[in-house]
Design a protein around this motif. Structure first.
Motif, PDB file in Angstrom:
ATOM      1  N   TRP A 191       0.878  -1.185   0.000  1.00 52.42           N
ATOM      2  CA  TRP A 191       0.000   0.000   0.000  1.00 52.42           C
ATOM      3  C   TRP A 191       0.901   1.216   0.000  1.00 52.42           C
ATOM      4  O   TRP A 191       1.837   1.299   0.783  1.00 52.42           O
ATOM      5  CB  TRP A 191      -0.890   0.017   1.249  1.00 52.42           C
ATOM      6  N   GLY A 192       0.625   2.179  -0.885  1.00 52.47           N
ATOM      7  CA  GLY A 192       1.535   3.310  -1.030  1.00 52.47           C
ATOM      8  C   GLY A 192       2.483   3.027  -2.183  1.00 52.47           C
ATOM      9  O   GLY A 192       2.359   2.016  -2.872  1.00 52.47           O
ATOM     10  N   TRP A 193       3.443   3.923  -2.396  1.00 56.77           N
ATOM     11  CA  TRP A 193       4.276   3.842  -3.592  1.00 56.77           C
ATOM     12  C   TRP A 193       5.494   2.925  -3.384  1.00 56.77           C
ATOM     13  O   TRP A 193       6.153   3.004  -2.351  1.00 56.77           O
ATOM     14  CB  TRP A 193       4.732   5.259  -3.983  1.00 56.77           C
ATOM     15  N   GLY A 194       5.776   2.092  -4.380  1.00 59.62           N
ATOM     16  CA  GLY A 194       7.071   1.434  -4.504  1.00 59.62           C
ATOM     17  C   GLY A 194       7.235   0.030  -3.967  1.00 59.62           C
ATOM     18  O   GLY A 194       6.460  -0.438  -3.123  1.00 59.62           O
ATOM     19  N   LEU A 195       8.223  -0.656  -4.519  1.00 60.41           N
ATOM     20  CA  LEU A 195       8.751  -1.973  -4.118  1.00 60.41           C
ATOM     21  C   LEU A 195       7.935  -3.188  -4.554  1.00 60.41           C
ATOM     22  O   LEU A 195       8.447  -4.301  -4.569  1.00 60.41           O
ATOM     23  CB  LEU A 195       9.010  -2.050  -2.599  1.00 60.41           C
ATOM     24  N   GLU A 196       6.651  -2.998  -4.892  1.00 56.16           N
ATOM     25  CA  GLU A 196       5.852  -4.163  -5.299  1.00 56.16           C
ATOM     26  C   GLU A 196       6.414  -4.808  -6.560  1.00 56.16           C
ATOM     27  O   GLU A 196       6.376  -6.028  -6.716  1.00 56.16           O
ATOM     28  CB  GLU A 196       4.369  -3.772  -5.487  1.00 56.16           C
ATOM     29  N   ASP A 197       6.980  -3.978  -7.448  1.00 53.66           N
ATOM     30  CA  ASP A 197       7.550  -4.529  -8.678  1.00 53.66           C
ATOM     31  C   ASP A 197       8.842  -5.299  -8.385  1.00 53.66           C
ATOM     32  O   ASP A 197       9.109  -6.331  -9.009  1.00 53.66           O
ATOM     33  CB  ASP A 197       7.752  -3.428  -9.737  1.00 53.66           C
ATOM     34  N   ASP A 198       9.622  -4.824  -7.422  1.00 51.75           N
ATOM     35  CA  ASP A 198      10.862  -5.527  -7.072  1.00 51.75           C
ATOM     36  C   ASP A 198      10.563  -6.893  -6.451  1.00 51.75           C
ATOM     37  O   ASP A 198      11.254  -7.880  -6.726  1.00 51.75           O
ATOM     38  CB  ASP A 198      11.705  -4.681  -6.105  1.00 51.75           C
ATOM     39  N   GLU A 199       9.509  -6.944  -5.646  1.00 53.06           N
ATOM     40  CA  GLU A 199       9.102  -8.235  -5.070  1.00 53.06           C
ATOM     41  C   GLU A 199       8.649  -9.169  -6.188  1.00 53.06           C
ATOM     42  O   GLU A 199       8.949 -10.367  -6.171  1.00 53.06           O
ATOM     43  CB  GLU A 199       7.975  -8.015  -4.051  1.00 53.06           C
ATOM     44  N   PHE A 200       7.974  -8.621  -7.180  1.00 52.80           N
ATOM     45  CA  PHE A 200       7.485  -9.437  -8.295  1.00 52.80           C
ATOM     46  C   PHE A 200       8.647 -10.003  -9.118  1.00 52.80           C
ATOM     47  O   PHE A 200       8.582 -11.130  -9.606  1.00 52.80           O
ATOM     48  CB  PHE A 200       6.545  -8.607  -9.183  1.00 52.80           C
ATOM     49  N   TYR A 201       9.713  -9.214  -9.218  1.00 52.30           N
ATOM     50  CA  TYR A 201      10.898  -9.694  -9.938  1.00 52.30           C
ATOM     51  C   TYR A 201      11.433 -10.975  -9.276  1.00 52.30           C
ATOM     52  O   TYR A 201      11.759 -11.948  -9.954  1.00 52.30           O
ATOM     53  CB  TYR A 201      11.991  -8.613  -9.961  1.00 52.30           C
ATOM     54  N   VAL A 202      11.461 -10.973  -7.949  1.00 51.38           N
ATOM     55  CA  VAL A 202      11.963 -12.151  -7.228  1.00 51.38           C
ATOM     56  C   VAL A 202      11.023 -13.349  -7.441  1.00 51.38           C
ATOM     57  O   VAL A 202      11.467 -14.474  -7.626  1.00 51.38           O
ATOM     58  CB  VAL A 202      12.144 -11.837  -5.715  1.00 51.38           C
ATOM     59  N   ARG A 203       9.734 -13.101  -7.450  1.00 53.86           N
ATOM     60  CA  ARG A 203       8.758 -14.183  -7.728  1.00 53.86           C
ATOM     61  C   ARG A 203       9.057 -14.829  -9.074  1.00 53.86           C
ATOM     62  O   ARG A 203       9.053 -16.052  -9.209  1.00 53.86           O
ATOM     63  CB  ARG A 203       7.332 -13.625  -7.806  1.00 53.86           C
ATOM     64  N   ILE A 204       9.283 -13.982 -10.066  1.00 57.46           N
ATOM     65  CA  ILE A 204       9.525 -14.474 -11.428  1.00 57.46           C
ATOM     66  C   ILE A 204      10.788 -15.345 -11.449  1.00 57.46           C
ATOM     67  O   ILE A 204      10.794 -16.447 -11.999  1.00 57.46           O
ATOM     68  CB  ILE A 204       9.664 -13.285 -12.417  1.00 57.46           C
ATOM     69  N   LYS A 205      11.823 -14.842 -10.805  1.00 51.13           N
ATOM     70  CA  LYS A 205      13.102 -15.563 -10.790  1.00 51.13           C
ATOM     71  C   LYS A 205      12.963 -16.895 -10.054  1.00 51.13           C
ATOM     72  O   LYS A 205      13.423 -17.932 -10.531  1.00 51.13           O
ATOM     73  CB  LYS A 205      14.183 -14.701 -10.114  1.00 51.13           C
ATOM     74  N   GLU A 206      12.292 -16.849  -8.895  1.00 54.96           N
ATOM     75  CA  GLU A 206      12.137 -18.084  -8.097  1.00 54.96           C
ATOM     76  C   GLU A 206      11.299 -19.131  -8.821  1.00 54.96           C
ATOM     77  O   GLU A 206      11.432 -20.310  -8.572  1.00 54.96           O
ATOM     78  CB  GLU A 206      11.532 -17.761  -6.726  1.00 54.96           C
TER      79      GLU A 206
END
Ligand code: UDP
Ligand code: MN
Length: 312
Positions: A191-206
């Motif tokens: 909630w609020g701005w930022g970091l959700e995309d970085d977490e998604f990057y890790v999901r993709i990699k894992e």
């Protein structure tokens, strides 16, 4: 004599009743007989629209749902819709734009909006673009093609106007419906701005998926996109409260598509400069025992109000 009077009386009655019937049938339909639209009518209409969309684009090309997380960005949307329509039509991509309008009063949650939008389109489309409303592609070599092998990051760090770190995945990202489902979507904790995309990057990699980026792009950060982002009037909500900072720095293995709580309040079919759009008014729910920071401003506001009262 009596018979003639009776016959005349009878014919007047018949004529009068015909006249009344004709008058009634020519009256406008009164409101209590109106076939007003119920929400299930709207659902059926929507269903028809999208199945006919699939059928009408007779080509065998995969269909793209453009998912635009949205709140208070009307000017940006006015530019986005015609621009994207021209851009994607030149590439002959069958697409439809969905504006995911956050309608509740919690802080903006880009990832949960995309999850909600995905749930609405997954049975009718083959791939999604999660697409910032303020990022407009201007290089025709950015192909929004079906990302068969893995997520296709259109706004790669080599061409994004602002973000240049190698693991950047925000802005514009294309995924097959199957891949997004396999990843369980995005985390709902942001909630609020930022970091959700970085977490998604890790999901993709894992998950063992490879991220692709457009090839043979000769333009750079200044001339691949228009970033229609006014930093002064479109302030980013970077507030952090409770243990938000700590939690949102970590990979989230618990939340995603299967834990998303939301409802669609209204669905509007609009046309903007001739471009058909679907606006989904989405109410996200917040489990405050899990993410109390969905409302960290209100606490501060209450405190300020109390303080200012004291002064008076
Ligand atoms: N957004 C929005 N309303 C907001 C915040 C964000 O509609 O109050 C959407 C919009 O699509 C925007 C995207 O979320 O383009 C990303 O936010 P922003 O542009 O602030 O982030 P940045 O450009 O820093 O990635
Ligand atoms: Mn932006």
């Amino acid at each position: 004599m009596l018979k003639t009077v009776y016959l005349r009386f009878l014919s007047i009655i018949v004529l009068a009743s015909i006249a009344v019937t004709v008058m009634i049938s020519s009256l406008p339909i009164s409101s209590d007989t109106c076939k007003c639209e119920t929400s299930s009518d709207l659902d059926r209409q929507h269903e028809k629209l999208h199945s006919s969309f699939k059928e009408s684009t007779k080509s065998l090309k995969p269909k793209l749902a453009v998912l635009v997380p949205f709140r208070d960005r009307f000017d940006e949307l006015l530019r986005f819709a015609p621009h994207m329509s021209t851009f994607l039509t030149r590439q002959q991509i069958p697409f439809h734009i969905f504006v995911l309008n956050q309608n509740d009063r919690y802080r903006f949650n880009r990832a949960s909006l995309i999850n909600a939008g995905f749930m609405q389109v997954k049975d009718h489309y083959d791939y999604i673009a999660m697409h910032d409303v303020d990022l407009l592609p201007i290089n025709d070599n950015l192909k929004y093609e079906y990302p068969a092998e893995g997520p296709l990051h259109i706004s790669g760090p080599a061409f994004h106007p602002k973000y240049h770190y190698p693991t950047f995945i925000g802005g514009i990202l294309l995924l097959r419906v199957e891949h997004y489902q396999r990843l369980n979507g995005m985390s709902n904790r942001y909630w609020g701005w930022g970091l959700e995309d970085d977490e998604f990057y890790v999901r993709i990699k894992e998950a063992g998926l490879e991220v692709f980026r457009p090839q043979n792009i000769t333009t750079g950060p200044d001339n691949t996109f228009l970033h229609n982002h006014d930093r002064l009037h479109r302030r980013r909500d970077t507030t952090k409260c409770y243990n938000q900072r700590e939690v949102t720095r970590r990979r989230d293995r618990e939340t995603g598509l299967d834990t998303l709580l939301y409802s669609i309040k209204q669905r509007h079919e609009l046309t903007l400069d001739g471009v058909p759009l679907t606006v989904l008014n989405i109410n996200l729910e917040c489990d405050k025992s899990q993410t109390p920071w969905c409302e960290c401003d209100s606490k501060i506001e209450t405190k300020t109000r109390v303080d200012s009262k004291k002064k008076v």
